[in-house]
Design a protein around this motif. Structure first.
Motif, PDB file in Angstrom:
ATOM      1  N   PHE A 148       0.825  -1.201   0.000  1.00 22.35           N
ATOM      2  CA  PHE A 148       0.000   0.000   0.000  1.00 22.35           C
ATOM      3  C   PHE A 148       0.863   1.256   0.000  1.00 22.35           C
ATOM      4  N   ALA A 149       1.855   1.300   0.877  1.00 19.37           N
ATOM      5  CA  ALA A 149       2.678   2.503   1.000  1.00 19.37           C
ATOM      6  C   ALA A 149       3.430   2.792  -0.304  1.00 19.37           C
ATOM      7  N   GLY A 150       3.929   1.742  -0.953  1.00 20.56           N
ATOM      8  CA  GLY A 150       4.632   1.943  -2.215  1.00 20.56           C
ATOM      9  C   GLY A 150       3.718   2.486  -3.297  1.00 20.56           C
ATOM     10  N   ILE A 151       2.495   1.963  -3.353  1.00 19.07           N
ATOM     11  CA  ILE A 151       1.539   2.441  -4.349  1.00 19.07           C
ATOM     12  C   ILE A 151       1.088   3.866  -4.023  1.00 19.07           C
ATOM     13  N   ARG A 152       0.846   4.125  -2.741  1.00 17.82           N
ATOM     14  CA  ARG A 152       0.408   5.482  -2.360  1.00 17.82           C
ATOM     15  C   ARG A 152       1.450   6.521  -2.732  1.00 17.82           C
ATOM     16  N   ALA A 153       2.719   6.140  -2.666  1.00 15.71           N
ATOM     17  CA  ALA A 153       3.788   7.074  -3.005  1.00 15.71           C
ATOM     18  C   ALA A 153       3.956   7.242  -4.513  1.00 15.71           C
ATOM     19  N   SER A 154       3.331   6.355  -5.302  1.00 19.48           N
ATOM     20  CA  SER A 154       3.576   6.334  -6.747  1.00 19.48           C
ATOM     21  C   SER A 154       2.445   6.916  -7.580  1.00 19.48           C
ATOM     22  N   VAL A 155       1.247   7.009  -7.021  1.00 24.37           N
ATOM     23  CA  VAL A 155       0.102   7.536  -7.765  1.00 24.37           C
ATOM     24  C   VAL A 155      -0.685   8.496  -6.886  1.00 24.37           C
ATOM     25  N   ASP A 156      -1.508   9.328  -7.524  1.00 30.31           N
ATOM     26  CA  ASP A 156      -2.272  10.292  -6.732  1.00 30.31           C
ATOM     27  C   ASP A 156      -3.780  10.133  -6.913  1.00 30.31           C
ATOM     28  N   ILE A 157      -4.212   8.969  -7.415  1.00 29.74           N
ATOM     29  CA  ILE A 157      -5.643   8.697  -7.490  1.00 29.74           C
ATOM     30  C   ILE A 157      -6.079   7.949  -6.231  1.00 29.74           C
ATOM     31  N   ALA A 158      -7.376   7.807  -6.054  1.00 29.61           N
ATOM     32  CA  ALA A 158      -7.925   7.172  -4.857  1.00 29.61           C
ATOM     33  C   ALA A 158      -7.565   5.690  -4.811  1.00 29.61           C
ATOM     34  N   LEU A 159      -7.322   5.188  -3.596  1.00 33.72           N
ATOM     35  CA  LEU A 159      -6.990   3.786  -3.380  1.00 33.72           C
ATOM     36  C   LEU A 159      -7.977   3.183  -2.388  1.00 33.72           C
ATOM     37  N   ARG A 160      -8.553   2.044  -2.744  1.00 33.37           N
ATOM     38  CA  ARG A 160      -9.382   1.290  -1.806  1.00 33.37           C
ATOM     39  C   ARG A 160      -8.685  -0.030  -1.494  1.00 33.37           C
ATOM     40  N   VAL A 161      -8.460  -0.268  -0.216  1.00 34.33           N
ATOM     41  CA  VAL A 161      -7.694  -1.430   0.232  1.00 34.33           C
ATOM     42  C   VAL A 161      -8.644  -2.550   0.636  1.00 34.33           C
ATOM     43  N   MET A 162      -8.435  -3.739   0.059  1.00 35.68           N
ATOM     44  CA  MET A 162      -9.244  -4.892   0.411  1.00 35.68           C
ATOM     45  C   MET A 162      -8.960  -5.346   1.837  1.00 35.68           C
ATOM     46  N   LEU A 163     -10.030  -5.615   2.596  1.00 36.82           N
ATOM     47  CA  LEU A 163      -9.915  -6.216   3.925  1.00 36.82           C
ATOM     48  C   LEU A 163     -10.541  -7.609   3.844  1.00 36.82           C
ATOM     49  N   ARG A 164      -9.704  -8.603   3.606  1.00 37.38           N
ATOM     50  CA  ARG A 164     -10.166  -9.978   3.400  1.00 37.38           C
ATOM     51  C   ARG A 164      -8.959 -10.883   3.573  1.00 37.38           C
ATOM     52  N   LEU A 165      -9.061 -11.857   4.476  1.00 37.99           N
ATOM     53  CA  LEU A 165      -7.895 -12.653   4.846  1.00 37.99           C
ATOM     54  C   LEU A 165      -7.864 -14.022   4.197  1.00 37.99           C
ATOM     55  N   SER A 166      -9.008 -14.495   3.672  1.00 36.04           N
ATOM     56  CA  SER A 166      -9.040 -15.827   3.076  1.00 36.04           C
ATOM     57  C   SER A 166     -10.132 -15.890   2.023  1.00 36.04           C
ATOM     58  N   ASP A 167     -10.042 -16.882   1.154  1.00 44.96           N
ATOM     59  CA  ASP A 167     -11.030 -17.071   0.102  1.00 44.96           C
ATOM     60  C   ASP A 167     -12.410 -17.309   0.722  1.00 44.96           C
ATOM     61  N   GLY A 168     -13.446 -16.902   0.011  1.00 44.59           N
ATOM     62  CA  GLY A 168     -14.795 -17.042   0.533  1.00 44.59           C
ATOM     63  C   GLY A 168     -15.282 -15.769   1.189  1.00 44.59           C
ATOM     64  N   PHE A 169     -16.460 -15.847   1.799  1.00 41.93           N
ATOM     65  CA  PHE A 169     -17.088 -14.636   2.326  1.00 41.93           C
ATOM     66  C   PHE A 169     -17.339 -14.704   3.826  1.00 41.93           C
ATOM     67  N   ALA A 170     -16.599 -15.573   4.518  1.00 37.28           N
ATOM     68  CA  ALA A 170     -16.673 -15.640   5.977  1.00 37.28           C
ATOM     69  C   ALA A 170     -15.575 -14.777   6.579  1.00 37.28           C
ATOM     70  N   ALA A 171     -15.899 -14.117   7.680  1.00 33.82           N
ATOM     71  CA  ALA A 171     -14.928 -13.224   8.321  1.00 33.82           C
ATOM     72  C   ALA A 171     -13.887 -13.984   9.133  1.00 33.82           C
ATOM     73  N   GLY A 172     -14.167 -15.254   9.455  1.00 29.82           N
ATOM     74  CA  GLY A 172     -13.184 -16.029  10.204  1.00 29.82           C
ATOM     75  C   GLY A 172     -13.393 -16.021  11.699  1.00 29.82           C
ATOM     76  N   GLY A 173     -14.617 -15.707  12.131  1.00 28.01           N
ATOM     77  CA  GLY A 173     -14.909 -15.718  13.557  1.00 28.01           C
ATOM     78  C   GLY A 173     -14.230 -14.588  14.300  1.00 28.01           C
ATOM     79  N   THR A 174     -14.250 -14.676  15.616  1.00 28.15           N
ATOM     80  CA  THR A 174     -13.690 -13.607  16.453  1.00 28.15           C
ATOM     81  C   THR A 174     -12.224 -13.358  16.146  1.00 28.15           C
ATOM     82  N   ARG A 175     -11.475 -14.448  15.960  1.00 28.67           N
ATOM     83  CA  ARG A 175     -10.046 -14.289  15.689  1.00 28.67           C
ATOM     84  C   ARG A 175      -9.818 -13.587  14.350  1.00 28.67           C
TER      85      ARG A 175
END
Length: 234
Positions: A48-75
């Motif tokens: 993210f930091a490298g891309i933010r330093a290289s372009v000036d358009i908006a960036l949306r960062v994915m928050l997803r740790l594994s395949d599928g659509f489950a959040a992975g419980g409390t952990r």
């Protein structure tokens, strides 16, 4: 930020090379991910930091740790909150997320906790909506969450070809409760879809493989992005 075009064009970027090419081709915004074999997971803070330093358009960062659509419980949620905090500390201020429960509805406990940690940052609910048991109910359940300003959707889990009628119907409901966020069309999107989608009032488009003539093993092509930019501005 780039000048506002006739429609928003968002491009998936995996690294600095992708980001620079996408901006050069006319992208308005990037979705930052890693591991497209798992349909896009959270990139590293360093990426993210490298891309933010290289372009000036908006960036949306994915928050997803594994395949599928489950959040992975409390952990899993704990880890997502931590990662989101690290990204915010590095300057990220827009995100992408979306989780379903076992019944096919939104995992409200997970989404609300993660969003609470975003402190009002803008975010997209991604294609989990295409796997939801009831799209309309999901929208209404999420309607009051702060920062939600877009749904990334193909209108169908099978992709845009099968989702055209759903996308048009949802576009026609823009402004109703649950339908205020912008519809960003993505998932098997092709240039030949654009005229009909624009005619139906859709004004935001998301591409990944379509920006990579060499497939996911190759980089984003500025020329390919420019072709989409031209089509959307027509």
């Amino acid at each position: 930020m780039s000048e506002r075009k006739s429609a928003v064009l968002e491009v998936i970027a995996l690294d600095v090379e992708d980001a620079v090419a996408a901006q050069a081709g006319g992208a308005d915004r990037l979705e930052l991910v890693t591991d497209m074999a798992a349909d896009g997971l959270t990139p590293s803070v360093e990426t993210f930091a490298g891309i933010r330093a290289s372009v000036d358009i908006a960036l949306r960062v994915m928050l997803r740790l594994s395949d599928g659509f489950a959040a992975g419980g409390t952990r899993g949620v704990d880890e997502l909150v931590r990662v989101a905090g690290d990204m915010r500390d590095a300057g990220a201020d827009e995100f992408v997320l979306g989780f379903l429960d076992e019944q096919g509805g939104p995992d409200l406990a997970a989404v609300e906790r993660i969003v609470d940690g975003l402190g009002g940052c803008r975010w997209t609910f991604h294609r989990a909506i295409d796997r939801a048991d009831d799209r309309d109910a999901l929208r209404k359940q999420l309607a009051d969450l702060p920062g939600l300003d877009a749904y990334l959707t193909a209108g169908s889990p099978a992709g845009v070809d099968d989702g055209l009628s759903a996308l048009a119907a949802e576009s026609a409901r823009r402004g109703e409760p649950g339908y205020e966020p912008r519809i960003m069309v993505g998932g098997g999107l092709r240039l030949d879809h654009v005229p009909g989608l624009r005619a139906a009032g859709l004004d935001a488009f998301h591409i990944g493989g379509a920006a990579r003539p060499g497939g996911w093993s190759g980089p984003v092509s500025a020329e390919a992005v420019r072709e989409w930019r031209t089509a959307l501005d027509a």
